[in-house]
Design a protein around this motif. Structure first.
Motif, mmCIF file in Angstrom:
data_model
loop_
_atom_site.group_PDB
_atom_site.id
_atom_site.type_symbol
_atom_site.label_atom_id
_atom_site.label_comp_id
_atom_site.label_asym_id
_atom_site.label_seq_id
_atom_site.Cartn_x
_atom_site.Cartn_y
_atom_site.Cartn_z
ATOM 1 N N ILE A 96 0.845 -1.207 0.000
ATOM 2 C CA ILE A 96 0.000 0.000 0.000
ATOM 3 C C ILE A 96 0.874 1.249 0.000
ATOM 4 C CG2 ILE A 96 -1.682 1.333 1.340
ATOM 5 C CD1 ILE A 96 -2.816 -1.371 2.321
ATOM 6 N N ALA A 97 1.905 1.252 0.854
ATOM 7 C CA ALA A 97 2.822 2.396 0.914
ATOM 8 C C ALA A 97 3.569 2.556 -0.410
ATOM 9 C CB ALA A 97 3.810 2.210 2.062
ATOM 10 N N PHE A 98 4.047 1.440 -0.962
ATOM 11 C CA PHE A 98 4.792 1.475 -2.216
ATOM 12 C C PHE A 98 3.941 2.046 -3.344
ATOM 13 C CE2 PHE A 98 6.454 -0.599 -6.094
ATOM 14 C CZ PHE A 98 7.769 -0.191 -6.032
ATOM 15 N N SER A 99 2.686 1.617 -3.439
ATOM 16 C CA SER A 99 1.788 2.069 -4.498
ATOM 17 C C SER A 99 1.406 3.532 -4.317
ATOM 18 C CB SER A 99 0.525 1.195 -4.512
ATOM 19 O OG SER A 99 0.860 -0.163 -4.705
ATOM 20 N N TRP A 100 1.164 3.936 -3.063
ATOM 21 C CA TRP A 100 0.795 5.325 -2.799
ATOM 22 C C TRP A 100 1.958 6.264 -3.115
ATOM 23 C CZ3 TRP A 100 2.048 9.359 0.670
ATOM 24 C CH2 TRP A 100 1.110 10.409 0.715
ATOM 25 N N PHE A 101 3.164 5.869 -2.701
ATOM 26 C CA PHE A 101 4.347 6.673 -3.006
ATOM 27 C C PHE A 101 4.605 6.739 -4.510
ATOM 28 C CE2 PHE A 101 6.334 5.817 1.411
ATOM 29 C CZ PHE A 101 5.804 6.987 1.902
ATOM 30 N N MET A 102 4.232 5.672 -5.216
ATOM 31 C CA MET A 102 4.409 5.653 -6.664
ATOM 32 C C MET A 102 3.614 6.782 -7.317
ATOM 33 S SD MET A 102 5.676 3.953 -9.370
ATOM 34 C CE MET A 102 5.925 2.249 -8.897
ATOM 35 N N ASP A 103 2.340 6.878 -6.972
ATOM 36 C CA ASP A 103 1.499 7.933 -7.540
ATOM 37 C C ASP A 103 1.938 9.313 -7.051
ATOM 38 O OD1 ASP A 103 -0.064 6.313 -9.116
ATOM 39 O OD2 ASP A 103 -1.647 6.067 -7.632
ATOM 40 N N LEU A 104 2.348 9.393 -5.777
ATOM 41 C CA LEU A 104 2.796 10.668 -5.228
ATOM 42 C C LEU A 104 4.013 11.189 -5.980
ATOM 43 C CD1 LEU A 104 2.769 12.914 -3.060
ATOM 44 C CD2 LEU A 104 4.173 11.400 -1.620
ATOM 45 N N THR A 105 5.007 10.325 -6.186
ATOM 46 C CA THR A 105 6.226 10.770 -6.856
ATOM 47 C C THR A 105 5.987 11.061 -8.339
ATOM 48 O OG1 THR A 105 6.880 8.435 -7.125
ATOM 49 C CG2 THR A 105 7.810 9.638 -5.251
ATOM 50 N N MET A 106 5.090 10.322 -8.974
ATOM 51 C CA MET A 106 4.741 10.619 -10.368
ATOM 52 C C MET A 106 4.103 12.001 -10.458
ATOM 53 S SD MET A 106 5.634 8.254 -12.609
ATOM 54 C CE MET A 106 4.494 8.354 -13.997
ATOM 55 N N ASN A 107 3.251 12.332 -9.490
ATOM 56 C CA ASN A 107 2.618 13.654 -9.471
ATOM 57 C C ASN A 107 3.630 14.754 -9.173
ATOM 58 O OD1 ASN A 107 0.028 12.712 -10.057
ATOM 59 N ND2 ASN A 107 -0.457 12.343 -7.895
ATOM 60 N N LEU A 108 4.589 14.467 -8.288
ATOM 61 C CA LEU A 108 5.617 15.457 -7.965
ATOM 62 C C LEU A 108 6.503 15.758 -9.181
ATOM 63 C CD1 LEU A 108 6.763 14.263 -4.401
ATOM 64 C CD2 LEU A 108 5.454 16.324 -4.955
ATOM 65 N N LEU A 109 6.587 14.807 -10.096
ATOM 66 C CA LEU A 109 7.425 14.986 -11.286
ATOM 67 C C LEU A 109 6.612 15.319 -12.535
ATOM 68 C CD1 LEU A 109 10.011 12.074 -10.827
ATOM 69 C CD2 LEU A 109 10.327 14.502 -10.349
ATOM 70 N N THR A 110 5.408 15.838 -12.338
ATOM 71 C CA THR A 110 4.555 16.209 -13.474
ATOM 72 C C THR A 110 5.267 17.184 -14.402
ATOM 73 O OG1 THR A 110 2.573 15.911 -12.123
ATOM 74 C CG2 THR A 110 2.326 17.183 -14.133
ATOM 75 N N PHE A 111 6.075 18.057 -13.825
ATOM 76 C CA PHE A 111 6.793 19.071 -14.606
ATOM 77 C C PHE A 111 7.860 18.465 -15.508
ATOM 78 C CE2 PHE A 111 9.450 18.260 -10.957
ATOM 79 C CZ PHE A 111 10.741 18.338 -11.458
ATOM 80 N N LEU A 112 8.280 17.227 -15.216
ATOM 81 C CA LEU A 112 9.397 16.613 -15.929
ATOM 82 C C LEU A 112 8.918 15.975 -17.237
ATOM 83 C CD1 LEU A 112 12.438 15.956 -15.781
ATOM 84 C CD2 LEU A 112 11.823 13.791 -14.671
ATOM 85 N N THR A 113 9.200 16.644 -18.341
ATOM 86 C CA THR A 113 8.814 16.133 -19.663
ATOM 87 C C THR A 113 9.994 16.261 -20.624
ATOM 88 O OG1 THR A 113 7.913 18.316 -20.212
ATOM 89 C CG2 THR A 113 6.347 16.641 -19.412
#
Length: 226
Positions: free
Chosen positions: A87-104
């Motif tokens: 649960i922690a691993f999956s939640w952190f996955m989405d959190l870090t993907m959102n934190l890197l939204t600017f990275l394209t």
């Protein structure tokens, strides 16, 4: 082990998961393919509502169930800790993907830099989890269950399972989206480079571990993650 040492280990384990997820997100954002364990959730996230984090949680649940079926009464009680860890691993996955939204990254060299940063973070996260030594994540516990059941070498079994996950991710893309999604040269680079960096950093983390857990004499159960 004292209660204080136990809490410290679980805190460090969570930090390790967060760093690992940050690494996976950097690798994913590079657009050159993600790590083998994340390739199936990433491929599915291209065409369905759940996020890559949610698909990762679903996949973790499937891997835990398979472990239960394979090991039966030999399934260690400690392995149930895979559930909150997932649960922690999956939640952190989405959190870090959102934190890197600017990275394209668009240029290939930019993508390579993102990939290399991700590989470094992945290696740091892996070593941090190994240092905590509290629970295996489902991907590694699944490989260990297969290895124990078939009496095969863990390293060779891991390579085979990683290859299988990558092939399945490719087939998902071809069947559902008529193109290969979620895998690429970055998948191979990450698979080869992360393990190398992990081994290089291992001796450094032993020094850190001795500093944090000098009085702790528990037995190690190696964790190998990409």
């Amino acid at each position: 082990m004292t209660k204080h040492d136990t809490l410290k280990r679980y805190f460090i384990f969570l930090v390790g998961i967060f760093i690992t997820d940050f690494g996976i997100s950097f690798v994913t954002k590079a657009g050159l393919g993600t790590s083998p364990i994340s390739s199936i959730p990433y491929a599915l996230s291209f065409g369905f509502q759940p996020t890559i984090g949610m698909f990762t949680l679903y996949m973790s649940a499937v891997l835990i169930i398979i472990q239960l079926l394979l090991l039966k009464k030999d399934f260690p009680k400690q392995y149930y800790l895979q559930i909150p860890a997932s649960i922690a691993f999956s939640w952190f996955m989405d959190l870090t993907m959102n934190l890197l939204t600017f990275l394209t990254p668009s240029a290939y060299w930019e993508k390579l830099i993102s990939l290399l940063i991700g590989c470094m973070l992945l290696a740091i996260g892996v070593n941090t989890q190994m240092m905590a030594d509290v629970v295996l994540l489902p991907g590694e516990a699944f490989v260990k269950a297969i290895s124990m059941t078939l009496h095969t070498d863990f390293g060779k079994t891991k390579v085979a399972i990683d290859t299988l996950f990558t092939v399945i991710a490719g087939l998902i893309g071809l069947v559902l989206f008529h193109k290969i999604t979620g895998i690429g040269e970055g998948t191979l680079i990450a698979a080869l480079l992360v393990g190398t960096i992990v081994r290089f950093l291992k001796s450094k983390f032993i020094v850190i571990e001795n500093f944090f857990f000098a009085s702790d004499c528990c037995t190690k159960d190696s964790v190998i993650v990409r």
